[in-house]
Design a protein around this motif. Sequence first.
Motif, PDB file in Angstrom:
ATOM      1  N   UNK A 201       0.737  -1.294  -0.197  1.00 56.48           N
ATOM      2  CA  UNK A 201       0.110   0.007  -0.028  1.00 56.48           C
ATOM      3  C   UNK A 201       0.730   1.166  -0.048  1.00 56.48           C
ATOM      4  N   UNK A 202       2.228   1.369   0.084  1.00 56.75           N
ATOM      5  CA  UNK A 202       3.102   2.512   0.240  1.00 56.75           C
ATOM      6  C   UNK A 202       3.166   2.834  -1.398  1.00 56.75           C
ATOM      7  N   UNK A 203       2.554   1.982  -2.388  1.00 49.75           N
ATOM      8  CA  UNK A 203       2.872   2.399  -3.589  1.00 49.75           C
ATOM      9  C   UNK A 203       1.379   3.437  -4.045  1.00 49.75           C
ATOM     10  N   UNK A 204       0.649   3.459  -2.934  1.00 46.52           N
ATOM     11  CA  UNK A 204      -0.731   4.352  -3.303  1.00 46.52           C
ATOM     12  C   UNK A 204       0.016   5.983  -3.272  1.00 46.52           C
ATOM     13  N   UNK A 205       1.282   5.979  -2.495  1.00 48.10           N
ATOM     14  CA  UNK A 205       1.801   7.292  -2.423  1.00 48.10           C
ATOM     15  C   UNK A 205       2.641   7.253  -3.590  1.00 48.10           C
ATOM     16  N   UNK A 206       2.588   8.407  -4.446  1.00 44.86           N
ATOM     17  CA  UNK A 206       3.372   8.666  -5.637  1.00 44.86           C
ATOM     18  C   UNK A 206       4.579   9.319  -5.525  1.00 44.86           C
ATOM     19  N   UNK A 207       5.114   9.287  -4.377  1.00 45.15           N
ATOM     20  CA  UNK A 207       6.593   9.534  -3.744  1.00 45.15           C
ATOM     21  C   UNK A 207       7.348   8.366  -3.491  1.00 45.15           C
ATOM     22  N   UNK A 208       6.461   7.057  -3.301  1.00 45.58           N
ATOM     23  CA  UNK A 208       7.078   6.048  -2.922  1.00 45.58           C
ATOM     24  C   UNK A 208       7.055   4.905  -3.883  1.00 45.58           C
ATOM     25  N   UNK A 209       6.941   5.293  -5.470  1.00 41.53           N
ATOM     26  CA  UNK A 209       7.075   4.485  -6.311  1.00 41.53           C
ATOM     27  C   UNK A 209       8.611   4.155  -6.810  1.00 41.53           C
ATOM     28  N   UNK A 210       8.980   3.116  -7.507  1.00 42.42           N
ATOM     29  CA  UNK A 210      10.164   2.615  -7.962  1.00 42.42           C
ATOM     30  C   UNK A 210      10.525   3.802  -9.227  1.00 42.42           C
ATOM     31  N   UNK A 211      11.928   3.970  -8.817  1.00 45.01           N
ATOM     32  CA  UNK A 211      12.518   4.819 -10.273  1.00 45.01           C
ATOM     33  C   UNK A 211      11.871   4.493 -11.513  1.00 45.01           C
ATOM     34  N   UNK A 212      11.468   5.316 -12.291  1.00 39.21           N
ATOM     35  CA  UNK A 212      10.876   5.299 -13.497  1.00 39.21           C
ATOM     36  C   UNK A 212       9.978   4.336 -13.550  1.00 39.21           C
ATOM     37  N   UNK A 213       8.919   4.170 -12.722  1.00 41.95           N
ATOM     38  CA  UNK A 213       7.587   3.292 -12.810  1.00 41.95           C
ATOM     39  C   UNK A 213       7.028   3.494 -14.149  1.00 41.95           C
ATOM     40  N   UNK A 214       6.907   2.239 -14.777  1.00 39.83           N
ATOM     41  CA  UNK A 214       6.129   2.360 -16.292  1.00 39.83           C
ATOM     42  C   UNK A 214       4.665   2.911 -15.919  1.00 39.83           C
ATOM     43  N   UNK A 215       4.179   3.769 -16.927  1.00 40.72           N
ATOM     44  CA  UNK A 215       2.770   4.446 -16.674  1.00 40.72           C
ATOM     45  C   UNK A 215       1.817   3.770 -17.824  1.00 40.72           C
ATOM     46  N   UNK A 216       0.634   3.682 -17.532  1.00 36.81           N
ATOM     47  CA  UNK A 216      -0.508   3.458 -18.527  1.00 36.81           C
ATOM     48  C   UNK A 216      -1.161   4.859 -19.030  1.00 36.81           C
ATOM     49  N   UNK A 217      -1.753   5.041 -19.959  1.00 40.78           N
ATOM     50  CA  UNK A 217      -2.175   5.970 -20.591  1.00 40.78           C
ATOM     51  C   UNK A 217      -3.763   5.937 -20.518  1.00 40.78           C
ATOM     52  N   UNK A 218      -4.627   6.843 -20.116  1.00 49.14           N
ATOM     53  CA  UNK A 218      -5.951   6.668 -19.913  1.00 49.14           C
ATOM     54  C   UNK A 218      -6.649   7.889 -20.448  1.00 49.14           C
ATOM     55  N   UNK A 219      -7.658   7.970 -21.284  1.00 51.11           N
ATOM     56  CA  UNK A 219      -8.273   9.013 -21.998  1.00 51.11           C
ATOM     57  C   UNK A 219      -9.728   9.057 -21.372  1.00 51.11           C
ATOM     58  N   UNK A 220      -9.876  10.417 -20.756  1.00 50.74           N
ATOM     59  CA  UNK A 220     -11.272  10.665 -20.029  1.00 50.74           C
ATOM     60  C   UNK A 220     -11.999  11.846 -20.786  1.00 50.74           C
ATOM     61  N   UNK A 221     -13.226  11.724 -21.137  1.00 50.28           N
ATOM     62  CA  UNK A 221     -14.093  12.931 -21.305  1.00 50.28           C
ATOM     63  C   UNK A 221     -14.814  13.148 -20.093  1.00 50.28           C
TER      64      UNK A 221
END
Length: 548
Positions: free
Chosen positions: A513-533
Amino acid sequence: MTTRLPTTAGHRGFATFIALILVVMLTLLGIAALSTSDDEMKIAGNELHEMKAFYAAEAGLADAAAAMRYEYDSTGLPPAVLPSGTSNLNNCLVTFTTADDGAASPRILTSGTLAGLHALVKSFTITSEAENLQDGAKVTLSQSFEVALVPLFQFAVFYDNDLEIAPGPEMNLIGRVHSNGNMYLQSNNTLRMNSYVTAAGDIRHGRKGPGSAGYGDVQIKSASGAFVSMKQGSGWLDAGDPQWYDSSVGRWQGRVQDAAHGQESLNLPLSQEAGGDPHRLIERAAGNVDSYENKATLKFIDGRAFQRVGGIWTDITADMTSPNIISSSDDKFYDQREKKWVDPMELDLGKLYDEGYGPANGVIYFSDQTSDFPALRIKNADELDGGLSVVSENPMYVVGNYNATDKKPAALIADAITFLSSAWDDSKSTLSKTQRVATTTVVNACYATGNVETTSSDYSGGFENLPRFLETWNGKTLRWKGSAVNLWASRQATGTWNGTYYDPPNRDWLYDTDLDDPYKLPPETPMIRVFQRSGWKQEHVGYADADF
């Protein structure tokens, strides 16, 4: 005396007068009714024309959003020229424009199955105006178009291909579970899932390939907080049920969604050259802008070590070999799943930090193309000096505890990942599994890896065997905490799973659950891209020639 009867002439005159009044009244009522009917027809006509303009304006919003999405999917970047244009749709003139709302900003998503996740959000405002050419009815609409980059390691389990979960012992999955393919759920005991369960394909109970379905229960927590079973009478509620949509919404209140609910794939923002293939992330950088080699500040290529300082790569192989930070095993070891001898480069992370060669940005890249079955083997990694992501184009073997002391943000990314306990002995690698007895091991790291997908004759091993094993773990525990991601079919470690060469560990597996904090993610964590209207608004309804 003669009696005279009363005359009817007066009565006849009075009746005629009344009749005339009634005729006049009926005529007036008829005229009023005709007038009212005409007004209602005009109102209905106006509403129809306004409705046509409304839907035409909606189409303009959709056109602009589609153009934005196409540009992002094609180039990985926002369009150089923001979408705008005019068209004639259903006898309506449509004009749409797009405005940039400024720099991307961190935000917690508030809608959909990704609600609650942290994201970096870039927003645009689309405005669409439609004028009905028949009567001048005009409608103006505006809407926010958002492009959100969501850290992949905020999912407990994420699969880019079909996800199969079929544990023997009881398993509790805490965190979101998603598949860009189909999802197959079953258990020989009880499988509990406490958050959103989503798939871009179908959600099914049972097996994808060979074998019968487990007799245990599968429970998913509903929005009201109760674990609710997939069992439905003598069967199971899944995508094969004709009432799947309504029944699933009623049972889990939106916590379970697949293609029938409109769930889409969640994709990495790869370049056009990648062709949508996430494996490009771990391949070398030559002609590959998506490669983690481009992000690393320490790399090992074909047995040589390089450090990047100020954008310049320097060969530091001699500095790495003399203190045995890196070494090639004198004796290869045998991988009984692959049925191959492994030729590893060993990386001693403890010595790496002691000698001051920890990567400046926390990213290490490895690739070896010089032997038949090269691999990276990591050891002495109980404690890390800082956040660390280790990426390998080849299979990766991790020996002993990893990041168990004073946990740091960490990720392991490789073609395939095998966890070996500290009791591993290369000299016993060819012996029977009873000679390779594991010890309890702790791993605190996110991982992204590949599998060998299920066929009509072979099972992939499922999520429960996504990290690979080569020892007898009976009575021993693998304590893992992190995020588990499967992004590709393995290209190098392609041996099929079976239960003959190892015995599985007790799985004490948790989403960190530490991963819920964006400052505790591993270096260069891969991202997914989401589009929202979102943020839809009706700005104006009126007529082009109205004088107000």
